[in-house]
Design an enzyme around this catalytic site. Sequence first.
Site, mmCIF file in Angstrom:
data_model
loop_
_atom_site.group_PDB
_atom_site.id
_atom_site.type_symbol
_atom_site.label_atom_id
_atom_site.label_comp_id
_atom_site.label_asym_id
_atom_site.label_seq_id
_atom_site.Cartn_x
_atom_site.Cartn_y
_atom_site.Cartn_z
ATOM 1 C CB ALA A 197 -1.594 8.234 -5.088
ATOM 2 N N GLY A 198 0.603 8.740 -3.068
ATOM 3 C CA GLY A 198 1.336 9.914 -2.383
ATOM 4 C C GLY A 198 2.977 9.772 -2.592
ATOM 5 C CG HIS A 258 -13.169 -7.511 -4.625
ATOM 6 N ND1 HIS A 258 -13.189 -8.826 -4.605
ATOM 7 C CD2 HIS A 258 -11.909 -7.132 -5.361
ATOM 8 C CE1 HIS A 258 -11.970 -9.379 -5.451
ATOM 9 N NE2 HIS A 258 -11.700 -8.241 -5.779
ATOM 10 C CG ASP A 301 -8.848 11.264 7.740
ATOM 11 O OD1 ASP A 301 -9.934 10.738 8.091
ATOM 12 O OD2 ASP A 301 -7.721 10.813 8.471
ATOM 13 C CG HIS A 303 -12.307 -3.676 -2.944
ATOM 14 N ND1 HIS A 303 -11.165 -3.988 -2.063
ATOM 15 C CD2 HIS A 303 -11.506 -3.529 -4.213
ATOM 16 C CE1 HIS A 303 -10.043 -4.089 -2.843
ATOM 17 N NE2 HIS A 303 -10.148 -3.774 -4.184
ATOM 18 N NE ARG A 359 -11.956 -6.013 -8.571
ATOM 19 C CZ ARG A 359 -10.880 -5.420 -8.235
ATOM 20 N NH1 ARG A 359 -11.151 -4.381 -7.647
ATOM 21 N NH2 ARG A 359 -9.953 -6.068 -8.083
ATOM 22 C CD GLU A 404 -11.060 -9.022 -10.553
ATOM 23 O OE1 GLU A 404 -11.119 -8.690 -11.536
ATOM 24 O OE2 GLU A 404 -11.407 -8.217 -9.646
ATOM 25 C CD GLN A 409 -14.855 -2.414 -7.874
ATOM 26 O OE1 GLN A 409 -13.588 -2.716 -7.295
ATOM 27 N NE2 GLN A 409 -14.685 -2.096 -8.969
ATOM 28 C CG LEU A 422 -9.301 -8.133 -1.918
ATOM 29 C CD1 LEU A 422 -10.863 -7.895 -2.404
ATOM 30 C CD2 LEU A 422 -8.542 -6.985 -2.431
ATOM 31 C CB ALA A 475 2.853 7.803 3.213
ATOM 32 N N GLY A 476 0.635 6.280 0.728
ATOM 33 C CA GLY A 476 0.440 5.080 -0.163
ATOM 34 C C GLY A 476 1.149 5.549 -1.436
ATOM 35 C CG PHE A 519 -7.129 -9.218 -12.665
ATOM 36 C CD1 PHE A 519 -5.900 -9.890 -12.062
ATOM 37 C CD2 PHE A 519 -7.742 -8.282 -11.468
ATOM 38 C CE1 PHE A 519 -5.568 -10.017 -10.633
ATOM 39 C CE2 PHE A 519 -7.231 -8.396 -10.078
ATOM 40 C CZ PHE A 519 -6.447 -8.976 -9.827
ATOM 41 N NE ARG A 534 -10.319 -0.282 -8.207
ATOM 42 C CZ ARG A 534 -9.627 -1.099 -8.145
ATOM 43 N NH1 ARG A 534 -9.103 -1.974 -9.119
ATOM 44 N NH2 ARG A 534 -10.044 -1.875 -6.805
#
Length: 592
Positions: free
Chosen positions: A16-17, A238, A217, A363, A282, A251, A236, A248, A13-14, A116, A405
Site C-alpha cells: 500500500a505504501g 487463517h 504502530d 493472520h 477462512r 490457501e 482473521q 502461513l 513501505a509495503g 481460492f 476477508r
Amino acid sequence: MQTHRHEVIIVGAGGAGLMAALYASRNTDTAVISKLYPTRSHTGAAQGGISAALGNHEEDNPDWHVYDTVKGSDYLADQDAVEILCREAIDVVLELEHMGLPFDRTPDGRIAQRRFGGHTSNFGEKPVRRACHAADRTGHMILQTLYQQCIKNDVNFYDEFHVVDLIMNGDRPAGIVAIELGTGEMHIFQAKSILFATGGWGKVWQISSNAYTLTGDGNAILLRKGLPAQDMEFYQFHPTGIFRLGILITEGVRGEGGVLLNDKGERFMERYAPTIKDLASRDVVSRAIYLEVQEGRGINGKGYVHLDITPETVNHYLQKEGEKRRIDREYIETKLPDILDFCRTYLGVDPVHEPMPVQPTAHYAMGGIPTNAETEILANAAGDIVPGLYAAGECACVSVHGANRLGTNSLNDLVVFGRRGGLRAAEYAKDADWVPLPDDPAGEIRAALEGIRNANGSTRPIELRERMMTIMSRDVGVFRTEEGMSRALEEIRELQETFRTDLTIDDTGHIFNFDLLEAWETGNLLDLAEVTAASALARRESRGAHSREDFPERDDENFLTHTLATVDVNGKISLDYKPVVITKHQPKERVY
C-alpha cells in the site's frame, strides 16, 4: 534534531505504501519512511495470489467478485467500497503486469489464475479461478515490482527510520517524528499530506503468520491522538498455519487441489461446507479445524489437522468429483515452491510425499483506522475527515473486508486503495499550505521514550508480550465468551499498568537500540489488545471472524453496524457505532 520537508509522506513501505508513493510522486515531492528496508516489508510474505475477475480460464464477472466479498464479509463490508475494490482490481492487476510483474501464464500467454476460498462464479454456484499468481510468491513479486518503479520515479526513501509519533497542530497534521535506527537520533518530517500504511498487529496473539515487526504502530499512534479504531473485534485466523510456528501455508495449496484431513483420514470440510468444501471462507475453515480438534479428531489427538497436497490424495478427490485435471510432483514443485521449502526446512516434511500439519494462525486485521473510499481518515462516526491525513492497506479500515476477508483480497486492497490514497494525498498537497510545526514537536514522544530508557522496574518487555499473547490466544481467539473476554480485558489492563510502573530494559544506548523500540512496540500491542477485547466484548453476536459461544447467531437487528473505539486522555475506551453501507446485497444466511 534534523528537520526534513516533503509535500507527501508515506509511513510504511509495503504494497500500500509503495503504490501510494508511486502515484503521489508523479505530481509531488514524496518520501517513504519505513522501519524496514522496503523489500523486507510483510507484503512479501503474501503467497497465493491477487484476485481480479479477468476470466482467463473460465467465465468470471466483477459482480460475482463483489457478491463473494460481501457474502464472505458476513455482510459487514461497505458495499460501495467493495464495488470499487472489485472493479478497479482488474485495471490494477493489468497495470502491475505492464510494470513487469512476472505472473504465471496460461498456455496462450495470459495471466494464470487459480481457485481460492470463497471465490465463486454465478453468485455462489461453484468455485472459480480468480486468483492471479506468481507461483506462491505473489506478494514478494508485487513488492519488488513496486519498489523498482518507485526508485525509477525518484521517490525519497528513509529506510530504517522508525516512526513513533504524529505531529498535530490543533486539528491539522503537521508532520511525523521518527528515530533513525543507526544513530538513535530523532528526526522531524514536516508534510502537507501524511498517509499511514503500517500494516497489521498479529503479534498480539501467540500463533501468528505475522512478522515480529507487525506491531500496529500507526494504529496505536492515531489512537493516542484521540482518533478512532474501527471494527477491531474482527481479526482473521487463517486456517492453515504450520503447526506451532504459525508460518502461513497459502490457501493456494487448497486452490490447487489440496484437502484437509482429520485423524480418521476424513475430508471433514464436506460436513461444514458441502458445496465448496476446503475452499470455504477462512472463518468457516478455521472454526471447522478448531471443532475437529476439540472433538478429539486432531492428528494423534494433538492440536492440528493435516493438509494433503500429495498427488495420490489430490488425484483421488479430483477423480471423485469428476474433474479431468490431474497433478504430479512436477506440477506441485512449479506451483508451490516456497511452501515445499518451508515445510522441508522447518518441519522435515516433504509435502509431495506426506501431509502438512496445520492449525489456525492469527493472520489479518479486518479492522483498523477508519477511512472513506478516498482513504481520508475519519475523525468520528459521523464521517468527518481529518484534512491531510490518510491510511491504506491492512492498518486501514475502508471496510471492504467487513467481518471476514476473502483470500487474495488483501493484495487488491493494498494496490487499489494505495493508488487512490497516493492520488488523493498528492491532490491535497498541491493546494494546501504548510501547517506550522508547534514548539518542541518531539517533546511528548521524547519524554515517553526517555521514560522507557530510564525505567528502573523489574519486568522486561518480552515478559509482557508473552503474557499478553497467552491471554489473547486463550480468551480472544477463534472462539470467545463474555467470561473469557472480560477476564482478558482485566488482565491486559494489569499488564498496561505493569508497563507504566514496573518496566525495565537492558540497553540504554542509542545506536540500533531495538531493546528500547521493542519496548515501545509492546506498549502499542497492549493498547491494541485492549481495544480489540473491549470491542469484542460489546458485540453480543457471532459474525465472520468474531465467533461467540454464548451468542452463536448473527444479530442483524442490533449489530449490523461498524464499531468505533476511541481512547481518551485518561485511557478510558468509548464505543460508538455507524451503519454498514448496503447497496445491492441484503444480508442473508451464508451457505457453503
